[in-house]
Design a protein around this motif. Structure first.
Motif, PDB file in Angstrom:
ATOM      1  N   GLY A  67       0.812  -1.216   0.000  1.00 16.04           N
ATOM      2  CA  GLY A  67       0.000   0.000   0.000  1.00 16.04           C
ATOM      3  C   GLY A  67       0.840   1.257   0.000  1.00 16.04           C
ATOM      4  O   GLY A  67       0.573   2.214  -0.731  1.00 16.04           O
ATOM      5  N   MET A  68       1.892   1.273   0.819  1.00 20.31           N
ATOM      6  CA  MET A  68       2.750   2.445   0.889  1.00 20.31           C
ATOM      7  C   MET A  68       3.570   2.640  -0.384  1.00 20.31           C
ATOM      8  O   MET A  68       3.922   3.769  -0.746  1.00 20.31           O
ATOM      9  N   LEU A  69       3.863   1.536  -1.082  1.00 25.07           N
ATOM     10  CA  LEU A  69       4.672   1.608  -2.299  1.00 25.07           C
ATOM     11  C   LEU A  69       3.834   1.640  -3.574  1.00 25.07           C
ATOM     12  O   LEU A  69       4.390   1.546  -4.675  1.00 25.07           O
ATOM     13  N   LEU A 119      -3.991  -3.058  -3.288  1.00 27.44           N
ATOM     14  CA  LEU A 119      -4.048  -2.365  -4.570  1.00 27.44           C
ATOM     15  C   LEU A 119      -5.464  -2.148  -5.099  1.00 27.44           C
ATOM     16  O   LEU A 119      -5.670  -1.337  -6.001  1.00 27.44           O
ATOM     17  N   ASP A 120      -6.454  -2.867  -4.575  1.00 26.29           N
ATOM     18  CA  ASP A 120      -7.784  -2.791  -5.185  1.00 26.29           C
ATOM     19  C   ASP A 120      -8.407  -1.398  -5.071  1.00 26.29           C
ATOM     20  O   ASP A 120      -8.942  -0.865  -6.053  1.00 26.29           O
ATOM     21  N   ARG A 121      -8.294  -0.774  -3.909  1.00 31.44           N
ATOM     22  CA  ARG A 121      -8.922   0.543  -3.757  1.00 31.44           C
ATOM     23  C   ARG A 121      -8.135   1.668  -4.427  1.00 31.44           C
ATOM     24  O   ARG A 121      -8.756   2.600  -4.948  1.00 31.44           O
ATOM     25  N   ASP A 328      -4.827  11.679  -3.289  1.00 29.73           N
ATOM     26  CA  ASP A 328      -3.625  11.284  -4.029  1.00 29.73           C
ATOM     27  C   ASP A 328      -2.819  10.207  -3.321  1.00 29.73           C
ATOM     28  O   ASP A 328      -1.890   9.636  -3.895  1.00 29.73           O
ATOM     29  N   TYR A 329      -3.156   9.964  -2.075  1.00 25.50           N
ATOM     30  CA  TYR A 329      -2.478   8.934  -1.294  1.00 25.50           C
ATOM     31  C   TYR A 329      -3.466   7.821  -0.931  1.00 25.50           C
ATOM     32  O   TYR A 329      -3.492   7.338   0.194  1.00 25.50           O
ATOM     33  N   THR A 330      -4.274   7.406  -1.902  1.00 24.76           N
ATOM     34  CA  THR A 330      -5.278   6.386  -1.609  1.00 24.76           C
ATOM     35  C   THR A 330      -4.646   5.102  -1.102  1.00 24.76           C
ATOM     36  O   THR A 330      -5.165   4.457  -0.185  1.00 24.76           O
ATOM     37  N   GLY A 331      -3.506   4.698  -1.701  1.00 29.86           N
ATOM     38  CA  GLY A 331      -2.837   3.479  -1.255  1.00 29.86           C
ATOM     39  C   GLY A 331      -2.451   3.529   0.203  1.00 29.86           C
ATOM     40  O   GLY A 331      -2.798   2.629   0.985  1.00 29.86           O
ATOM     41  N   PRO A 332      -1.731   4.561   0.661  1.00 31.12           N
ATOM     42  CA  PRO A 332      -1.388   4.658   2.083  1.00 31.12           C
ATOM     43  C   PRO A 332      -2.608   4.778   3.005  1.00 31.12           C
ATOM     44  O   PRO A 332      -2.633   4.170   4.077  1.00 31.12           O
TER      45      PRO A 332
END
Length: 392
Positions: A67-69, A119-121, A328-332
């Protein structure tokens, strides 16, 4: 070109939804198989309580790291690897020769699934930036569809063979989804996820909304994991095994209309306010469930459906609340949300198992009521405690 972009968006939305639905089926099949694990491996309730925490430990690491990467990875390739490894992990669970091996393979499969769920979201957020809240709710609705089918699959498998067949069947969809993802062009704008560094982590967590989301989701994780892990076992204390699995399916079936309904509210109302109302209703329904004493079968199923309906909106709405302040930081943000939920998964089911050994499963399940009350207090008092703002 527009038609091609629209088709690509539909294909990748389908990839995400199908992967999430398969994950729901696998998780809820595991909950429905707890009595089978106890019979097959001759273990205690405390030992059974280790299954969900071990899965959580395996899941959290990949969710955080991937998620962070997310802004630096080849998302398509990483997702396909996660799908294939998840399929292999499910087959290994079916092959487990001992309870220790079962626990190890659950951790392995959960780690592989963590890659997918990290990664899905982010994919959905950048595919549908104009209505990401609704898409998050619909995605979790697809999870509910799969989750509802999981206990039914277990019931069918146990009528034709042994429990291991369940995991062989659950491994197949992930291979199909992996092939679909690999053969499909990946949309360029999904790579707009910003690169996230270690120095960005503290400022992100310092935002009041992110902190409030995380605390609330720890409670939500505890509520959901207790129901997923222990509800069928709890129901077998007063209903037949088939009715216990039906009760879990009814609970999960309520997620479908619940998440569909909440999807329309996600981008139209204040997400934490909607969750506050739903959590208050949950407290009332749990009070009926545990306080009425001797509910008939139909009223019991009706209350179970109501509990599932209101719980269904918690995660997607709280995630929408958090992502809105850092799109812009959806993964984190997704990683923070998933890890917070998994903290609840890690702690609460194991605690319920210990309490069930010391007292009874009926008394141990009262933990649900305590968690729901805490969720109401947290969201109801968020403006007083400073968790309502978006932060710097």
């Amino acid at each position: 070109m527009a038609a091609t972009d629209a088709r690509t968006r539909r294909v990748w939305t389908a990839v995400v939804f199908l992967a999430v639905a398969a994950g729901g089926a696998a998780l809820q099949a595991r909950g429905a198989l707890v009595p089978s694990f106890q019979t097959a491996f001759t273990v205690s309730e405390s030992q059974l309580g280790l299954i969900t925490p071990l899965g959580t430990i395996g899941f959290v690491g990949p969710v955080v790291i991937v998620g962070m990467l997310a802004g630096r990875l080849d998302i398509k390739r990483t997702l396909v690897v996660g799908l294939v490894l998840t399929s292999a992990g499910l087959v290994l669970i079916g092959l487990a020769p001992s309870f220790v091996a079962l626990l190890a393979f659950v951790a392995v499969q959960s780690a592989a699934l963590g890659i997918v769920r990290a990664l899905d979201r982010p994919i959905l957020s950048h595919l549908h930036p104009e209505n990401r809240g609704r898409m998050f709710s619909l995605e979790t609705m697809s999870w509910a569809v799969g989750a509802t089918l999981g206990p039914f699959l277990v019931t069918w498998v146990l009528t034709v063979g042994e429990w291991r067949l369940t995991y062989y069947l659950l491994g197949l969809p992930y291979l199909v989804i992996a092939v679909l993802a690999w053969r499909s062009d990946f949309p360029d704008h999904v790579t707009s996820e910003r690169s996230f560094s270690r120095e960005d982590f503290r400022p992100l967590l310092s935002r009041p909304t992110i902190l409030g989301m995380g605390l609330a989701l720890i409670l939500v994780g505890g509520i959901e994991s207790t129901i997923f892990s222990w509800f069928p076992y709890y129901v077998t204390q007063f209903l037949p095994r088939s009715a216990a699995n039906l009760a879990l399916s009814i609970y999960l079936a309520a997620y479908v209309p619940g998440r569909l309904g909440f999807s329309f509210l996600a981008d139209r109302a204040s997400p934490p306010d909607v969750v506050l109302v739903a959590a208050t209703a949950l407290v009332a329904l749990l009070g009926v469930l545990f306080g009425a004493g001797g509910l008939g079968r139909l009223p019991f199923f009706a209350v179970t459906f109501g509990i599932g309906f209101f719980v269904s909106g918690f995660f997607p709405l709280l995630l929408t609340w958090g992502v809105a302040v850092a799109p812009d930081y959806t993964g984190p943000v997704n990683a923070v949300a998933m890890v917070s939920t998994q903290v609840g998964f890690l702690i609460v089911p194991a605690a319920v198992g210990v309490l069930a050994d010391v007292y009874s499963i009926g008394q141990a399940m009262l933990v649900l009521l305590g968690l729901a009350v805490c969720l109401v207090a947290l969201l109801g008092g968020r403006r007083v405690t400073g968790l309502a703002g978006s932060g710097p």
